[in-house]
Design a protein around this motif. Structure first.
Motif, PDB file in Angstrom:
ATOM      1  N   GLU A  93       0.825  -1.205   0.000  1.00 38.55           N
ATOM      2  CA  GLU A  93       0.000   0.000   0.000  1.00 38.55           C
ATOM      3  C   GLU A  93       0.863   1.260   0.000  1.00 38.55           C
ATOM      4  OE1 GLU A  93      -3.199   0.456  -0.406  1.00 38.55           O
ATOM      5  OE2 GLU A  93      -3.519  -1.703  -0.622  1.00 38.55           O
ATOM      6  N   ALA A  94       1.946   1.249   0.784  1.00 38.79           N
ATOM      7  CA  ALA A  94       2.814   2.430   0.872  1.00 38.79           C
ATOM      8  C   ALA A  94       3.507   2.716  -0.459  1.00 38.79           C
ATOM      9  CB  ALA A  94       3.841   2.235   1.978  1.00 38.79           C
ATOM     10  N   SER A  95       3.736   1.677  -1.251  1.00 37.77           N
ATOM     11  CA  SER A  95       4.414   1.871  -2.537  1.00 37.77           C
ATOM     12  C   SER A  95       3.589   2.709  -3.510  1.00 37.77           C
ATOM     13  CB  SER A  95       4.740   0.508  -3.158  1.00 37.77           C
ATOM     14  OG  SER A  95       3.548  -0.170  -3.548  1.00 37.77           O
ATOM     15  N   MET A  96       2.311   2.878  -3.217  1.00 34.36           N
ATOM     16  CA  MET A  96       1.435   3.678  -4.075  1.00 34.36           C
ATOM     17  C   MET A  96       1.600   5.179  -3.848  1.00 34.36           C
ATOM     18  SD  MET A  96      -0.029   1.252  -5.667  1.00 34.36           S
ATOM     19  CE  MET A  96      -0.488  -0.489  -5.534  1.00 34.36           C
ATOM     20  N   PHE A  97       2.434   5.567  -2.861  1.00 36.59           N
ATOM     21  CA  PHE A  97       2.601   6.978  -2.506  1.00 36.59           C
ATOM     22  C   PHE A  97       3.995   7.446  -2.933  1.00 36.59           C
ATOM     23  CE2 PHE A  97      -0.831   5.514   0.043  1.00 36.59           C
ATOM     24  CZ  PHE A  97      -1.660   6.612   0.266  1.00 36.59           C
ATOM     25  N   PRO A  98       4.095   8.201  -4.005  1.00 34.31           N
ATOM     26  CA  PRO A  98       5.400   8.635  -4.527  1.00 34.31           C
ATOM     27  C   PRO A  98       6.168   9.552  -3.586  1.00 34.31           C
ATOM     28  CG  PRO A  98       3.609   9.730  -5.699  1.00 34.31           C
ATOM     29  CD  PRO A  98       2.974   8.667  -4.860  1.00 34.31           C
ATOM     30  N   ASP A  99       5.459  10.169  -2.634  1.00 30.36           N
ATOM     31  CA  ASP A  99       6.148  11.070  -1.700  1.00 30.36           C
ATOM     32  C   ASP A  99       6.912  10.306  -0.612  1.00 30.36           C
ATOM     33  OD1 ASP A  99       5.366  13.590  -2.795  1.00 30.36           O
ATOM     34  OD2 ASP A  99       3.344  13.239  -2.001  1.00 30.36           O
ATOM     35  N   LEU A 100       6.707   9.003  -0.544  1.00 30.79           N
ATOM     36  CA  LEU A 100       7.396   8.185   0.451  1.00 30.79           C
ATOM     37  C   LEU A 100       8.643   7.556  -0.162  1.00 30.79           C
ATOM     38  CD1 LEU A 100       4.449   6.291   2.205  1.00 30.79           C
ATOM     39  CD2 LEU A 100       5.759   8.223   3.080  1.00 30.79           C
ATOM     40  N   THR A 101       9.764   7.687   0.546  1.00 29.56           N
ATOM     41  CA  THR A 101      11.022   7.070   0.131  1.00 29.56           C
ATOM     42  C   THR A 101      11.425   6.051   1.184  1.00 29.56           C
ATOM     43  OG1 THR A 101      11.748   9.108  -0.958  1.00 29.56           O
ATOM     44  CG2 THR A 101      13.441   7.463  -0.462  1.00 29.56           C
ATOM     45  N   LEU A 102      11.584   4.809   0.787  1.00 24.11           N
ATOM     46  CA  LEU A 102      11.919   3.737   1.719  1.00 24.11           C
ATOM     47  C   LEU A 102      13.290   3.985   2.349  1.00 24.11           C
ATOM     48  CD1 LEU A 102      10.361   1.114   2.481  1.00 24.11           C
ATOM     49  CD2 LEU A 102      11.894  -0.109   0.928  1.00 24.11           C
ATOM     50  N   GLN A 103      13.371   3.827   3.652  1.00 28.43           N
ATOM     51  CA  GLN A 103      14.654   3.972   4.345  1.00 28.43           C
ATOM     52  C   GLN A 103      15.533   2.744   4.094  1.00 28.43           C
ATOM     53  OE1 GLN A 103      14.438   5.165   8.464  1.00 28.43           O
ATOM     54  NE2 GLN A 103      12.877   6.724   8.075  1.00 28.43           N
ATOM     55  N   ALA A 104      16.761   2.804   4.584  1.00 26.80           N
ATOM     56  CA  ALA A 104      17.730   1.722   4.383  1.00 26.80           C
ATOM     57  C   ALA A 104      17.203   0.396   4.919  1.00 26.80           C
ATOM     58  CB  ALA A 104      19.045   2.070   5.068  1.00 26.80           C
ATOM     59  N   GLU A 105      17.703  -0.690   4.371  1.00 21.96           N
ATOM     60  CA  GLU A 105      17.238  -2.024   4.749  1.00 21.96           C
ATOM     61  C   GLU A 105      17.449  -2.298   6.233  1.00 21.96           C
ATOM     62  OE1 GLU A 105      15.256  -5.440   4.301  1.00 21.96           O
ATOM     63  OE2 GLU A 105      15.526  -3.905   2.739  1.00 21.96           O
ATOM     64  N   THR A 106      18.504  -1.736   6.823  1.00 23.51           N
ATOM     65  CA  THR A 106      18.754  -1.953   8.257  1.00 23.51           C
ATOM     66  C   THR A 106      17.636  -1.395   9.121  1.00 23.51           C
ATOM     67  OG1 THR A 106      20.033   0.111   8.389  1.00 23.51           O
ATOM     68  CG2 THR A 106      21.258  -1.934   7.978  1.00 23.51           C
ATOM     69  N   GLU A 107      16.889  -0.402   8.581  1.00 27.04           N
ATOM     70  CA  GLU A 107      15.815   0.229   9.355  1.00 27.04           C
ATOM     71  C   GLU A 107      14.466  -0.448   9.153  1.00 27.04           C
ATOM     72  OE1 GLU A 107      16.891   2.585  11.656  1.00 27.04           O
ATOM     73  OE2 GLU A 107      18.561   1.484  10.785  1.00 27.04           O
ATOM     74  N   GLN A 108      14.402  -1.420   8.271  1.00 24.08           N
ATOM     75  CA  GLN A 108      13.169  -2.182   8.070  1.00 24.08           C
ATOM     76  C   GLN A 108      13.198  -3.380   9.015  1.00 24.08           C
ATOM     77  OE1 GLN A 108      11.213  -0.442   6.196  1.00 24.08           O
ATOM     78  NE2 GLN A 108      12.890   0.854   5.454  1.00 24.08           N
ATOM     79  N   ARG A 109      12.229  -3.439   9.920  1.00 21.37           N
ATOM     80  CA  ARG A 109      12.229  -4.470  10.947  1.00 21.37           C
ATOM     81  C   ARG A 109      10.954  -5.318  10.840  1.00 21.37           C
ATOM     82  NH1 ARG A 109      16.754  -5.708  12.264  1.00 21.37           N
ATOM     83  NH2 ARG A 109      16.034  -6.544  14.261  1.00 21.37           N
ATOM     84  N   PRO A 110      10.905  -6.455  11.518  1.00 15.73           N
ATOM     85  CA  PRO A 110       9.724  -7.323  11.407  1.00 15.73           C
ATOM     86  C   PRO A 110       8.403  -6.619  11.677  1.00 15.73           C
ATOM     87  CG  PRO A 110      11.487  -8.501  12.505  1.00 15.73           C
ATOM     88  CD  PRO A 110      11.965  -7.077  12.335  1.00 15.73           C
ATOM     89  N   HIS A 111       8.418  -5.647  12.605  1.00 13.70           N
ATOM     90  CA  HIS A 111       7.179  -4.949  12.949  1.00 13.70           C
ATOM     91  C   HIS A 111       7.296  -3.443  12.725  1.00 13.70           C
ATOM     92  CE1 HIS A 111       6.934  -8.766  15.265  1.00 13.70           C
ATOM     93  NE2 HIS A 111       5.688  -8.724  14.844  1.00 13.70           N
TER      94      HIS A 111
END
Length: 422
Positions: free
Chosen positions: A110-128
Motif C-alpha cells: 500500500e505504501a508503494s502507491m505513494f510517490p512522496d514516500l522514500t523507503l529507508q535503508a534495509e537496516t531500518e526495516q524491521r519485522p514490525h
C-alpha cells in the motif's frame, strides 16, 4: 529484570538521539555528567531503559561512537523490539503480541502507491516496522490518505511522524508508549513495579511515553516543535510533565532534581570530590576515584604531594593492582605511576567513565565491585573489566581499596598499554 530482587527505586526510560545523546556536544559533557550520576547513586537499585527509534544495527553503531552506559532494557525500532541485558535477549511475549493484525508485506504494498514516500535503508526495516522518509510539507497529507488505505485492507496500524522527515508504520499495539506499558504490566505481575518512572524525550515518536499513567516526564530543552505541540494539545495541565531548560542529558538531570526523585548533583559538577558525605556508597567511591584520575592526567587539579599521599592513604598497605597486561603493582608502584602521569593528557580530549557498577557486600563492610572502565583519547577508545574490593571499617570514614584487578575487554583492549595507569 532478575538483577533486582524488589521494585526499582527509579526507572528512567529515555530516548537516545537529541535526548540522552547530544549530537551538538562534541565533548559529550552532558552525557558524561549523567553517566557519573547514574553509576554513583542509581545503578545498584534502579533501572535504565533506552527507548530509541534506531534499529539494532544503528543502535550498536551509536554505542561505538558515544560514551553511553549499558541499559538494563533496550526498546528499539520505535517500540517494536524489547531486549534485556548485555546480550540483548528479546522478549518473545512482546513479539507474539505485535503479530496481531499485522501484515508487513501488505503495508509495503500500500505504501508503494505513494510517490512522496522514500523507503529507508534495509537496516531500518524491521519485522514490525516499515520506515520511510517524507518531506515535512507532505507528511500530514500522506499520513491521512495512507491510514485510510491500510484500514480498508483490514490492518490495525499506527503511523508515526518524527524528526521532521521520518515516517514509521507499526502495529497499532506497538510504539514506545505501549512497550513501556507492557513492561509496567510485567513488573506489576512480578511484584516489582518501579517506585518511580521518569520518561524523557525530544520528538514526536516520544509522545506516547508521556501518556502512560503515573509517570514523570521531561521534554528536554531542545525538544522539537512536534512534541511541544502534542504537549500543548494533550498534557499542558499535567504537573508531572515539564519542559526542561537544559539540553539533552542535562535536562534529564534537571528533571530528577525537579521531581525530587533522588540525588541530582553529578560528581562531575563537584570541584571537591570529597565534599559530599551523604549517599557516599561504594558506587560513588569508584566514580570519584576515576574522575580524580581523569582530572589529574588532564592537569585540571593541582599537583601536590598531599594528593599523592591521599592516593596511598586510600589503599591498604598490602594493596595489589593487577594491570590488564597481567603485571602486578604494589601501592608504591601505583603512586609512582600516578606521579609520572600528571598532566600527560593536558590539552587532549581525554575522558574516563565507568559502566555497570554492581556492588556485592561479601563481608561486614567489605564490598566486591565489578564494572567496565573506559578511557578515550581523541578517536581512540579502550576498555577493561575491573574487579575491586573495598573495605569500610567505620561509617564516618571513607573506603579503603584492598585489591583491584583489570582485564582487557575483548572488543576494546589497548594496542599498547604503556599509558594505561589504573
Amino acid at each position: 529484570m532478575d538483577r533486582l530482587q524488589s521494585s526499582a527505586r527509579l526507572m528512567i526510560v529515555s530516548d537516545l538521539d537529541h535526548t540522552m545523546v547530544d549530537h551538538h556536544d562534541p565533548e559529550n559533557l552532558s552525557l558524561l555528567r549523567f553517566n557519573a550520576l547514574w553509576e554513583a547513586y542509581y545503578r545498584h537499585d534502579s533501572l535504565l531503559v533506552f527507548s530509541t527509534g534506531r534499529s539494532p544495527t544503528l543502535y550498536k553503531e551509536l554505542r561505538k561512537e558515544k560514551p553511553m552506559l549499558t541499559p538494563d532494557i533496550t526498546i528499539m525500532s520505535v517500540g517494536t523490539e524489547i531486549t534485556y541485558g548485555n546480550s540483548m535477549v528479546p522478549d518473545e511475549g512482546w513479539v507474539e503480541f505485535l503479530n496481531q493484525k499485522w501484515d508487513r508485506n501488505m503495508v509495503k504494498e500500500e505504501a508503494s502507491m505513494f510517490p512522496d514516500l522514500t523507503l529507508q535503508a534495509e537496516t531500518e526495516q524491521r519485522p514490525h516496522k516499515v520506515s520511510f522518509y517524507v518531506k515535512k510539507e507532505k507528511a500530514q497529507q500522506v499520513m491521512k490518505a495512507l491510514s485510510v488505505q491500510l484500514e480498508k485492507r483490514g490492518l490495525d496500524v499506527k503511523i508515526i511522524y518524527s524528526g521532521g522527515m521520518d515516517l514509521d508504520i507499526l502495529p497499532q499495539c506497538a510504539g514506545k508508549g505501549q512497550a513501556l506499558a507492557y513492561l509496567h504490566k510485567k513488573f506489576k505481575t512480578e511484584g516489582k513495579l518501579p517506585k518511580s518512572t521518569l520518561v524523557c524525550g525530544d520528538s514526536g515518536n516520544d509522545a506516547e511515553l508521556f501518556s502512560i499513567p503515573d509517570v514523570h516526564g521531561v521534554m528536554v530543552g531542545n525538544a522539537q516543535e512536534e512534541l511541544l505541540q502534542w504537549h500543548a494539545e494533550n498534557a499542558k495541565d499535567n504537573p508531572k510533565i515539564i519542559h526542561a531548560t537544559e539540553r539533552c542529558a542535562a535536562g534529564i538531570i534537571q528533571a530528577i532534581g525537579h521531581f525530587n526523585l533522588g540525588p541530582s548533583t553529578s560528581p562531575r559538577d563537584l570541584a571537591d570530590l570529597d565534599s559530599i558525605s551523604e549517599n557516599n556508597g561504594p558506587g560513588y567511591e569508584i566514580v570519584k576515584f576515576f574522575l580524580f584520575t581523569e582530572r589529574w592526567r588532564r592537569g585540571e587539579t593541582e599537583f601536590s604531594e598531599p594528593h599523592l599521599t591521599g592516593v596511598k592513604a586510600t589503599c591498604t598497605p598490602s594493596f595489589v593492582f593487577v594491570h590488564p597486561s597481567g603485571v602486578q603493582q604494589s601501592v608504591l608502584d601505583y603512586r609512582r605511576a600516578m606521579r609520572r602521569s600528571y598532566g600527560d593528557k593536558q590539552g587532549k580530549k581525554y575522558q574516563i567513565w565507568v559502566d555497570q557498577i554492581l556492588p556485592t557486600e561479601i563481608g561486614s563492610n567489605i564490598w566486591l565491585l565489578k564494572f567496565n572502565k573506559w578511557e578515550s583519547c581523541g578517536e581512540e577508545r579502550r576498555g577493561c573489566v575491573a574487579t575491586v574490593i573495598l573495605n569500610k571499617k567505620d561509617a564516618s570514614e571513607g573506603f579503603t581499596w584492598v585489591h583491584e584487578h583489570q582485564t582487557w575487554l575483548a572488543e576494546a583492549g589497548a594496542k599498547e598499554n604503556t599509558d594505561w595507569i589504573c
